[in-house]
Design an enzyme around this catalytic site. Structure first.
Site, PDB file in Angstrom:
ATOM      1  N   ASP A 109    -147.053  38.887 -22.965  1.00 50.37           N
ATOM      2  CA  ASP A 109    -146.080  37.791 -22.919  1.00 50.37           C
ATOM      3  C   ASP A 109    -146.754  36.438 -23.048  1.00 50.37           C
ATOM      4  OD1 ASP A 109    -144.285  39.718 -22.542  1.00 50.37           O
ATOM      5  OD2 ASP A 109    -143.687  39.161 -20.492  1.00 50.37           O
ATOM      6  N   TYR A 146    -147.672  35.705 -26.573  1.00 51.77           N
ATOM      7  CA  TYR A 146    -146.427  35.459 -27.317  1.00 51.77           C
ATOM      8  C   TYR A 146    -145.942  34.025 -27.055  1.00 51.77           C
ATOM      9  CZ  TYR A 146    -141.579  36.156 -28.861  1.00 51.77           C
ATOM     10  OH  TYR A 146    -140.361  36.048 -29.498  1.00 51.77           O
ATOM     11  N   ASP A 147    -145.936  33.671 -25.754  1.00 51.20           N
ATOM     12  CA  ASP A 147    -145.465  32.331 -25.394  1.00 51.20           C
ATOM     13  C   ASP A 147    -146.325  31.243 -26.027  1.00 51.20           C
ATOM     14  OD1 ASP A 147    -143.486  33.473 -23.951  1.00 51.20           O
ATOM     15  OD2 ASP A 147    -144.446  33.210 -21.982  1.00 51.20           O
ATOM     16  N   SER A 184    -112.226  52.382 -38.803  1.00 49.16           N
ATOM     17  CA  SER A 184    -112.518  52.999 -37.505  1.00 49.16           C
ATOM     18  C   SER A 184    -112.516  54.514 -37.711  1.00 49.16           C
ATOM     19  CB  SER A 184    -111.508  52.568 -36.456  1.00 49.16           C
ATOM     20  OG  SER A 184    -110.247  53.007 -36.858  1.00 49.16           O
ATOM     21  N   LEU A 185    -112.832  55.248 -36.664  1.00 52.54           N
ATOM     22  CA  LEU A 185    -112.999  56.695 -36.823  1.00 52.54           C
ATOM     23  C   LEU A 185    -111.850  57.435 -36.167  1.00 52.54           C
ATOM     24  CD1 LEU A 185    -116.735  56.808 -35.767  1.00 52.54           C
ATOM     25  CD2 LEU A 185    -115.882  57.345 -38.047  1.00 52.54           C
ATOM     26  N   GLU A 199    -124.871  61.135 -35.547  1.00 49.17           N
ATOM     27  CA  GLU A 199    -125.477  60.003 -34.834  1.00 49.17           C
ATOM     28  C   GLU A 199    -124.820  59.869 -33.472  1.00 49.17           C
ATOM     29  OE1 GLU A 199    -124.393  56.667 -37.180  1.00 49.17           O
ATOM     30  OE2 GLU A 199    -125.658  57.304 -38.839  1.00 49.17           O
ATOM     31  N   LYS A 222    -122.654  57.992 -30.737  1.00 41.65           N
ATOM     32  CA  LYS A 222    -121.575  56.998 -30.793  1.00 41.65           C
ATOM     33  C   LYS A 222    -121.797  56.027 -29.640  1.00 41.65           C
ATOM     34  CE  LYS A 222    -116.658  56.461 -31.559  1.00 41.65           C
ATOM     35  NZ  LYS A 222    -116.392  55.375 -30.639  1.00 41.65           N
ATOM     36  N   ASP A 246    -121.392  52.977 -27.157  1.00 42.44           N
ATOM     37  CA  ASP A 246    -120.196  52.385 -26.572  1.00 42.44           C
ATOM     38  C   ASP A 246    -120.356  50.868 -26.525  1.00 42.44           C
ATOM     39  OD1 ASP A 246    -117.723  52.373 -25.549  1.00 42.44           O
ATOM     40  OD2 ASP A 246    -118.246  53.186 -23.590  1.00 42.44           O
ATOM     41  N   ARG A 298    -115.842  42.913 -35.790  1.00 41.68           N
ATOM     42  CA  ARG A 298    -114.987  43.769 -36.609  1.00 41.68           C
ATOM     43  C   ARG A 298    -113.585  43.159 -36.768  1.00 41.68           C
ATOM     44  NH1 ARG A 298    -111.375  47.824 -35.496  1.00 41.68           N
ATOM     45  NH2 ARG A 298    -111.115  49.257 -37.206  1.00 41.68           N
ATOM     46  N   GLU A 317    -123.937  48.552 -34.128  1.00 41.11           N
ATOM     47  CA  GLU A 317    -123.268  48.404 -32.836  1.00 41.11           C
ATOM     48  C   GLU A 317    -124.062  47.485 -31.921  1.00 41.11           C
ATOM     49  OE1 GLU A 317    -120.542  50.000 -32.987  1.00 41.11           O
ATOM     50  OE2 GLU A 317    -119.795  50.306 -30.956  1.00 41.11           O
ATOM     51  N   TYR A 324    -128.011  48.520 -32.600  1.00 41.82           N
ATOM     52  CA  TYR A 324    -128.464  49.634 -33.432  1.00 41.82           C
ATOM     53  C   TYR A 324    -127.695  49.578 -34.744  1.00 41.82           C
ATOM     54  CZ  TYR A 324    -131.269  52.058 -29.946  1.00 41.82           C
ATOM     55  OH  TYR A 324    -132.240  52.399 -29.057  1.00 41.82           O
ATOM     56  N   LYS A 351    -115.704  63.103 -29.299  1.00 41.30           N
ATOM     57  CA  LYS A 351    -115.770  62.361 -28.036  1.00 41.30           C
ATOM     58  C   LYS A 351    -116.132  63.291 -26.879  1.00 41.30           C
ATOM     59  CE  LYS A 351    -113.488  58.612 -27.650  1.00 41.30           C
ATOM     60  NZ  LYS A 351    -113.593  57.183 -27.697  1.00 41.30           N
ATOM     61  N   CYS A 403     -99.439  45.816   9.066  1.00 41.22           N
ATOM     62  CA  CYS A 403    -100.629  45.345   8.342  1.00 41.22           C
ATOM     63  C   CYS A 403    -101.871  45.917   9.019  1.00 41.22           C
ATOM     64  CB  CYS A 403    -100.673  43.822   8.366  1.00 41.22           C
ATOM     65  SG  CYS A 403    -102.237  43.163   7.774  1.00 41.22           S
ATOM     66  N   CYS A 441    -103.753  42.567  10.670  1.00 41.38           N
ATOM     67  CA  CYS A 441    -103.200  41.748  11.761  1.00 41.38           C
ATOM     68  C   CYS A 441    -102.036  42.430  12.473  1.00 41.38           C
ATOM     69  CB  CYS A 441    -102.773  40.392  11.224  1.00 41.38           C
ATOM     70  SG  CYS A 441    -101.320  40.503  10.173  1.00 41.38           S
ATOM     71  N   CYS A 479     -97.892  41.892   3.657  1.00 39.90           N
ATOM     72  CA  CYS A 479     -98.024  41.460   5.041  1.00 39.90           C
ATOM     73  C   CYS A 479     -97.451  40.045   5.074  1.00 39.90           C
ATOM     74  CB  CYS A 479     -99.498  41.440   5.450  1.00 39.90           C
ATOM     75  SG  CYS A 479     -99.777  40.470   6.948  1.00 39.90           S
ATOM     76  N   CYS A 506    -102.696  35.938   8.640  1.00 39.45           N
ATOM     77  CA  CYS A 506    -103.457  37.186   8.620  1.00 39.45           C
ATOM     78  C   CYS A 506    -104.875  36.886   8.104  1.00 39.45           C
ATOM     79  CB  CYS A 506    -102.751  38.184   7.700  1.00 39.45           C
ATOM     80  SG  CYS A 506    -103.727  39.656   7.385  1.00 39.45           S
TER      81      CYS A 506
END
Ligand code: IVH
Length: 668
Positions: free
Chosen positions: A35, A38-39, A84-85, A115, A117, A119, A138, A174, A224, A313, A407, A410, A425, A430
């Protein structure tokens, strides 16, 4: 002194090093520099660009988080629709899909690529001359929102990509948030007293639509890729697409698989379902795609789904456990919601010990009882649901759930308005309601008092510093006592007190929302505040006058009247007034412009002189309304440059079209 060509070269080489480091870290997950190094490279590039700003390029890694917050997302039309699928839920449905493919391909050989799927949400990235030009969501599949600035913050997405064959192309894939990052984001939200997200998918979807790229950059989004389209090169198979994406250094998930028949597809699905929980990101199934692009073309698509692909699914994540108790929670309005306390059970990566039961009707409908064994389900959501009771395991002595008379906090007798599903209530004092009202008052969309989270409010209530939200503005008199308390100290006490002072600047509409009048959400508070201009006007208005306000119905009008007819509430308002909160809109009613008041406007195209929200605010302040679609009821269409279908619709319907100059004359 180095020549400008040398400096340019230096900048290019630093950019190349960063691009390479990003690729190794974010795509290959195999960094070769630490890091610190990189910085240092990044810092060198920043400094060079600071000295020679003319050398900054849009695709420089320093520009990943740049630019002003987006005002309105532009719409982008997808060159090729984003389909869409269709879904399948068991092996038989996969076999049916395979049979359809077989029939249409009339006996030709074919293969599938399977592949994961993911989410998340689909995005499209358009590269021109090897540079990321636009990124879009989309949307409705035909057109989506342009989110280029936000996408640039995703460091696994290359800002420049391509080779001698690929310079103009589109990549789709995705966008998602990893499971453990999602947990961290929610922990931070909680610490800041902000909204808890339901699941990683919603968080990713919400994040990409944020207006401020700075905040987007602070949320770890991943990507991905699974499609590449190009007019330059003929790609013959989906498998080849994935290989090209890998060569072009786009992130491609390793778990893809070429299957020669539906049985092999099934094996892959089962294998992945088994390892699903161990993956660092959420997946909800497998996507099965016919490999050959020529065959995909033969198969074509029906409505919005291709016939060459299907989603398999996985079953929702379910478990069985016992209900140890059914307890009730009381919210700020007094509404009582039942919650099941469960024998802790491990499900989809976390231990679950509570599930919401929503309301008493739901308990009755499913006949859920204390001591029952139940099936619970965890979608991608934080709070699991009780699906059903396993009746075979119910014991003989089990008794139906009885709605409590009193309740739980109270002990006041509960009441149920006839037209509602909730029990309430009715005790204003309360403790649960007291806490709830204060929590609502300080919440982000109301007075936004940071640092005054639930546990701190509770401590202040217990110590007698807070009995209601008006007391918040007197907390300063307890400063010394708070400083001495455990958990506090000078700095955090003063931070809270400063946040309280600052909240006095919140506009009237926020104050009105913070009061927690039943049925008055953020939008209603806005409508009422801009119509009445002050709390006094609102308080003195008759129910009929409130009903005149567009979108306000009798339920709200009555609730406003009830609220202000209660002495306790009037006292609270008076105290808040004395504390200096805003009870008047900045622009008062007197400003109403008769040419605009009551008129409906539609805004379209790009306005040069105003931001869209500003134009909208001007119209609303002058008593007009802004609607999103043109109809016969529309009075004016304010059209900027590149106005599209709304303008033609206005012309068709004979609605008056205003230029920005016409608009300026009108508002004067
Ligand atoms: S292919 C025509 N591949 O699932 C093909 N989609 O219901 C459409 N998704 O909108 C997309 N992982 O958000 C494809 N490996 C994958 C995917 C995937 C997740 C999502 C995507 C799409 C939705 C389709």
């Amino acid at each position: 002194m180095a020549s400008i060509t040398e400096i340019k070269k230096k900048a290019a080489s630093l950019r190349e090093k960063i691009k390479d480091a990003d690729y190794k870290y974010f795509v290959l997950d195999d960094p070769d520099i630490d890091d610190f190094k990189y910085d240092m490279i990044m810092k060198e590039l920043y400094e060079l660009e600071k000295e020679y700003p003319e050398l900054i390029t849009a695709d420089s890694p320093t520009q990943r988080v740049s630019g002003e917050p987006t005002k309105v997302f532009k719409t982008i039309e997808h060159k090729i629709p984003m389909l869409s699928l269709s879904n399948s839920y068991n092996f038989q449905e996969l076999v049916d899909f395979d049979n359809r493919v077989k029939n249409i391909l009339e006996g030709a050989e074919y293969e599938y690529v399977c592949e994961l799927k993911f989410d998340g949400l689909a995005v499209s990235l358009v590269y021109e001359n090897g540079r990321l030009k636009t990124a879009a969501t989309r949307g409705d599949g035909m057109k989506g929102d342009e989110v280029t600035q936000n996408i640039k913050t995703v460091r696994s997405i290359p800002l420049t990509a391509g080779n001698k064959n690929f310079s103009d192309f589109e990549v789709r894939g995705e966008l998602f948030i990893k499971k453990d990052d999602f947990v961290k984001i929610n922990e931070e939200q909680e610490l800041r007293g902000e909204k808890i997200f339901a699941n990683a998918r919603n968080t990713a979807a919400g994040t990409i639509k944020l207006k401020d790229p700075q905040i987007v950059a602070s949320r770890p989004l991943n990507f991905y890729s699974y499609f590449i389209y190009s007019d330059e090169v003929k790609i013959i198979s989906h498998y080849e697409s994935l290989k090209i994406l890998e060569q072009l250094k786009f992130p491609v998930n390793k778990n893809y698989y070429k299957a020669s028949g539906i049985n092999e597809v099934k094996e892959f699905c089962d294998r992945m379902e088994e390892i699903r929980e161990s993956l660092p990101y959420d997946i909800d199934g497998i996507v099965v795609k016919v490999n050959s692009i020529a065959q995909q073309e033969i198969l074509g698509s029906v409505s919005r789904s291709p016939r060459w692909a299907i989603a398999y699914k996985f079953k929702a994540k379910e478990a069985e456990t016992k209900i140890l108790d059914i307890v009730c929670q009381v919210g700020r309005t007094g509404a009582v919601t039942p919650v099941a306390e469960l024998q802790p059970v491990f499900l989809a990566g976390s231990t679950i010990s509570r599930a919401t039961l929503h309301n008493f009707d739901e308990i009755k409908r499913k006949d859920i009882r204390k001591g029952d064994y139940v099936k619970i389900e965890k979608g991608g959501d934080v709070i699991p649901k009780v699906l059903s009771v396993i009746l075979e395991r119910r014991t003989k002595d089990s008794k139906p759930y009885k709605i409590p008379d009193n309740c739980p906090v109270c002990k006041t007798k509960l009441e149920k308005p006839e037209e509602e599903i909730y029990y309430y209530c009715p005790n204003y004092n309360c403790p649960s309601q007291v806490l709830g009202r204060i929590e609502h008052f300080v919440s982000r969309n109301a007075m936004e008092i940071e640092g005054l989270g639930t546990s701190i409010i509770q401590i202040f209530v217990e110590n007698g510093f807070l009995k209601n939200f008006a007391d918040i503005y007197d907390l300063k008199k307890y400063r010394d006592r708070i400083i001495d308390m455990e958990r506090f100290g000078l700095k955090s006490t003063d931070n809270i007190l400063t946040a309280i002072e600052n909240s006095k600047q919140k506009p009237f509409e926020k104050v009105l929302f913070a009061l927690g009048i039943r049925h008055i959400g953020e939008r209603t508070a806005k409508l009422l505040s801009s119509h009445f201009g002050s709390i006094d006007n609102l308080m003195n208005a008759a129910e009929e006058e409130i009903l005149i306000v567009h979108e306000i119905g009798p339920k709200i009008a009555q609730s406003v009247k009830t609220f202000f007819s209660d002495r306790k509430n009037l006292e609270l308002v008076n105290r808040l007034k004395k504390s200096g909160l805003k009870f008047e809109s900045e622009k008062k009613q007197t400003k109403l412009n008769e040419k605009i008041s009551g008129k409906i406007f539609v805004l379209t195209g790009t306005l040069d002189k105003y931001k869209r929200e500003d134009a909208q605010k001007i119209i609303e302040d002058l008593g007009g309304r802004v609607s999103s679609s043109v109809s016969k009821k529309t009075d004016f269409v304010l059209a900027g440059s590149e106005a599209g279908s709304k303008l033609s619709k206005a012309q068709e319907l004979g609605v008056k079209v205003l230029s920005e100059n016409d608009f300026e004359k009108l508002i004067k």
